[in-house]
Scaffold this motif. Structure first.
Motif, PDB file in Angstrom:
ATOM      1  N   LEU A  11      -5.849  58.204  13.206  1.00  0.00           N
ATOM      2  CA  LEU A  11      -4.622  57.413  13.061  1.00  0.00           C
ATOM      3  C   LEU A  11      -4.378  56.997  11.617  1.00  0.00           C
ATOM      4  CD1 LEU A  11      -4.570  55.160  16.250  1.00  0.00           C
ATOM      5  CD2 LEU A  11      -2.833  56.787  15.524  1.00  0.00           C
ATOM      6  N   GLU A  12      -5.438  56.609  10.913  1.00  0.00           N
ATOM      7  CA  GLU A  12      -5.254  56.226   9.505  1.00  0.00           C
ATOM      8  C   GLU A  12      -4.811  57.416   8.667  1.00  0.00           C
ATOM      9  OE1 GLU A  12      -8.802  55.456  10.429  1.00  0.00           O
ATOM     10  OE2 GLU A  12      -8.337  53.465  11.179  1.00  0.00           O
ATOM     11  N   ALA A  13      -5.427  58.565   8.892  1.00  0.00           N
ATOM     12  CA  ALA A  13      -5.047  59.767   8.152  1.00  0.00           C
ATOM     13  C   ALA A  13      -3.615  60.174   8.484  1.00  0.00           C
ATOM     14  CB  ALA A  13      -6.011  60.902   8.465  1.00  0.00           C
ATOM     15  N   LEU A  14      -3.236  60.017   9.734  1.00  0.00           N
ATOM     16  CA  LEU A  14      -1.873  60.352  10.141  1.00  0.00           C
ATOM     17  C   LEU A  14      -0.859  59.462   9.441  1.00  0.00           C
ATOM     18  CD1 LEU A  14       0.154  61.882  11.902  1.00  0.00           C
ATOM     19  CD2 LEU A  14      -0.253  60.155  13.674  1.00  0.00           C
ATOM     20  N   GLU A  15      -1.130  58.177   9.355  1.00  0.00           N
ATOM     21  CA  GLU A  15      -0.193  57.262   8.696  1.00  0.00           C
ATOM     22  C   GLU A  15      -0.014  57.618   7.222  1.00  0.00           C
ATOM     23  OE1 GLU A  15       1.838  55.334  10.274  1.00  0.00           O
ATOM     24  OE2 GLU A  15       0.838  55.726  12.172  1.00  0.00           O
ATOM     25  N   VAL A  16      -1.077  58.029   6.561  1.00  0.00           N
ATOM     26  CA  VAL A  16      -0.976  58.460   5.159  1.00  0.00           C
ATOM     27  C   VAL A  16      -0.101  59.709   5.074  1.00  0.00           C
ATOM     28  CG1 VAL A  16      -2.287  59.396   3.208  1.00  0.00           C
ATOM     29  CG2 VAL A  16      -3.170  57.429   4.488  1.00  0.00           C
ATOM     30  N   PHE A  17      -0.325  60.656   5.996  1.00  0.00           N
ATOM     31  CA  PHE A  17       0.467  61.888   6.028  1.00  0.00           C
ATOM     32  C   PHE A  17       1.941  61.570   6.276  1.00  0.00           C
ATOM     33  CE2 PHE A  17       2.338  65.228   8.735  1.00  0.00           C
ATOM     34  CZ  PHE A  17       2.361  66.269   7.828  1.00  0.00           C
ATOM     35  N   LEU A  18       2.223  60.705   7.257  1.00  0.00           N
ATOM     36  CA  LEU A  18       3.608  60.375   7.588  1.00  0.00           C
ATOM     37  C   LEU A  18       4.308  59.654   6.440  1.00  0.00           C
ATOM     38  CD1 LEU A  18       3.253  59.241  11.310  1.00  0.00           C
ATOM     39  CD2 LEU A  18       4.088  61.441  10.442  1.00  0.00           C
ATOM     40  N   SER A  33       3.980  60.280   3.417  1.00  0.00           N
ATOM     41  CA  SER A  33       4.317  61.251   2.376  1.00  0.00           C
ATOM     42  C   SER A  33       5.561  62.077   2.721  1.00  0.00           C
ATOM     43  CB  SER A  33       3.136  62.190   2.126  1.00  0.00           C
ATOM     44  OG  SER A  33       2.980  63.090   3.213  1.00  0.00           O
ATOM     45  N   LEU A  34       6.034  61.986   3.956  1.00  0.00           N
ATOM     46  CA  LEU A  34       7.185  62.781   4.379  1.00  0.00           C
ATOM     47  C   LEU A  34       8.483  62.131   3.923  1.00  0.00           C
ATOM     48  CD1 LEU A  34       6.156  63.638   8.052  1.00  0.00           C
ATOM     49  CD2 LEU A  34       5.820  65.025   6.002  1.00  0.00           C
ATOM     50  N   SER A  35       9.413  62.951   3.483  1.00  0.00           N
ATOM     51  CA  SER A  35      10.706  62.420   3.052  1.00  0.00           C
ATOM     52  C   SER A  35      11.670  62.302   4.220  1.00  0.00           C
ATOM     53  CB  SER A  35      11.305  63.304   1.964  1.00  0.00           C
ATOM     54  OG  SER A  35      11.520  64.612   2.453  1.00  0.00           O
ATOM     55  N   GLU A  36      11.530  63.158   5.218  1.00  0.00           N
ATOM     56  CA  GLU A  36      12.415  63.117   6.377  1.00  0.00           C
ATOM     57  C   GLU A  36      11.620  62.675   7.597  1.00  0.00           C
ATOM     58  OE1 GLU A  36      15.638  65.950   8.575  1.00  0.00           O
ATOM     59  OE2 GLU A  36      15.280  66.033   6.446  1.00  0.00           O
ATOM     60  N   LEU A  53       5.914  68.946  11.612  1.00  0.00           N
ATOM     61  CA  LEU A  53       6.385  67.875  10.733  1.00  0.00           C
ATOM     62  C   LEU A  53       6.381  68.321   9.277  1.00  0.00           C
ATOM     63  CD1 LEU A  53       4.637  64.807  12.383  1.00  0.00           C
ATOM     64  CD2 LEU A  53       7.095  65.143  12.129  1.00  0.00           C
ATOM     65  N   GLU A  54       5.352  69.035   8.885  1.00  0.00           N
ATOM     66  CA  GLU A  54       5.274  69.509   7.505  1.00  0.00           C
ATOM     67  C   GLU A  54       6.339  70.550   7.229  1.00  0.00           C
ATOM     68  OE1 GLU A  54       1.766  70.378   4.417  1.00  0.00           O
ATOM     69  OE2 GLU A  54       1.566  71.368   6.333  1.00  0.00           O
ATOM     70  N   LEU A  55       6.568  71.440   8.185  1.00  0.00           N
ATOM     71  CA  LEU A  55       7.587  72.470   8.012  1.00  0.00           C
ATOM     72  C   LEU A  55       8.968  71.854   7.892  1.00  0.00           C
ATOM     73  CD1 LEU A  55       8.303  75.503   7.972  1.00  0.00           C
ATOM     74  CD2 LEU A  55       8.527  75.358  10.456  1.00  0.00           C
ATOM     75  N   LEU A  56       9.263  70.879   8.735  1.00  0.00           N
ATOM     76  CA  LEU A  56      10.560  70.204   8.648  1.00  0.00           C
ATOM     77  C   LEU A  56      10.723  69.499   7.316  1.00  0.00           C
ATOM     78  CD1 LEU A  56      10.789  68.742  12.241  1.00  0.00           C
ATOM     79  CD2 LEU A  56      12.189  70.565  11.285  1.00  0.00           C
ATOM     80  N   ASN A  57       9.665  68.940   6.812  1.00  0.00           N
ATOM     81  CA  ASN A  57       9.710  68.255   5.528  1.00  0.00           C
ATOM     82  C   ASN A  57       9.922  69.252   4.392  1.00  0.00           C
ATOM     83  OD1 ASN A  57       9.451  65.712   4.084  1.00  0.00           O
ATOM     84  ND2 ASN A  57       7.635  66.647   3.201  1.00  0.00           N
ATOM     85  N   ASP A  58       9.321  70.428   4.485  1.00  0.00           N
ATOM     86  CA  ASP A  58       9.464  71.442   3.447  1.00  0.00           C
ATOM     87  C   ASP A  58      10.857  72.044   3.425  1.00  0.00           C
ATOM     88  OD1 ASP A  58       6.867  71.063   2.655  1.00  0.00           O
ATOM     89  OD2 ASP A  58       6.080  72.815   3.710  1.00  0.00           O
TER      90      ASP A  58
END
Length: 82
Positions: free
Chosen positions: A3-10, A12-15, A53-58
């Motif tokens: 969960l902590e790693a996920l929050e850091v990842f989220l 970083s997303l712009s969308e 999520l990463e693909l949508l952000n890219d």
């Protein structure tokens, strides 16, 4: 841990994608709690959601003209010969 790693990842997303983010949080929490016999399946689904999520952000970086040019070279299918 997940969960902590996920929050850091989220962060970083712009969308934002609320539905996918909620699913990712649910899967991360299941992994943190110990998914038991379904650990492999939950892990695969979690990876897939993160990849989406990463693909949508890219996609923010993509020039709209790229999609148009890609459509020009798309196969037309079966057309009758003149």
């Amino acid at each position: 841990m997940n969960l902590e790693a996920l929050e850091v990842f989220l962060a970083s997303l712009s969308e934002r994608e609320p539905a996918r983010e909620a699913l990712a949080r649910t899967l991360a929490a299941a992994l943190d709690a110990g998914a038991g016999l379904s650990t492999a399946a939950v892990s695969r689904e979690y990876r897939a959601v993160l990849a989406e999520l990463e693909l949508l952000n890219d996609r923010d970086d993509v020039d709209p003209a790229d999609d148009w040019l890609r459509s020009l070279s798309a196969p037309l299918g079966d057309t009758p010969e003149p």
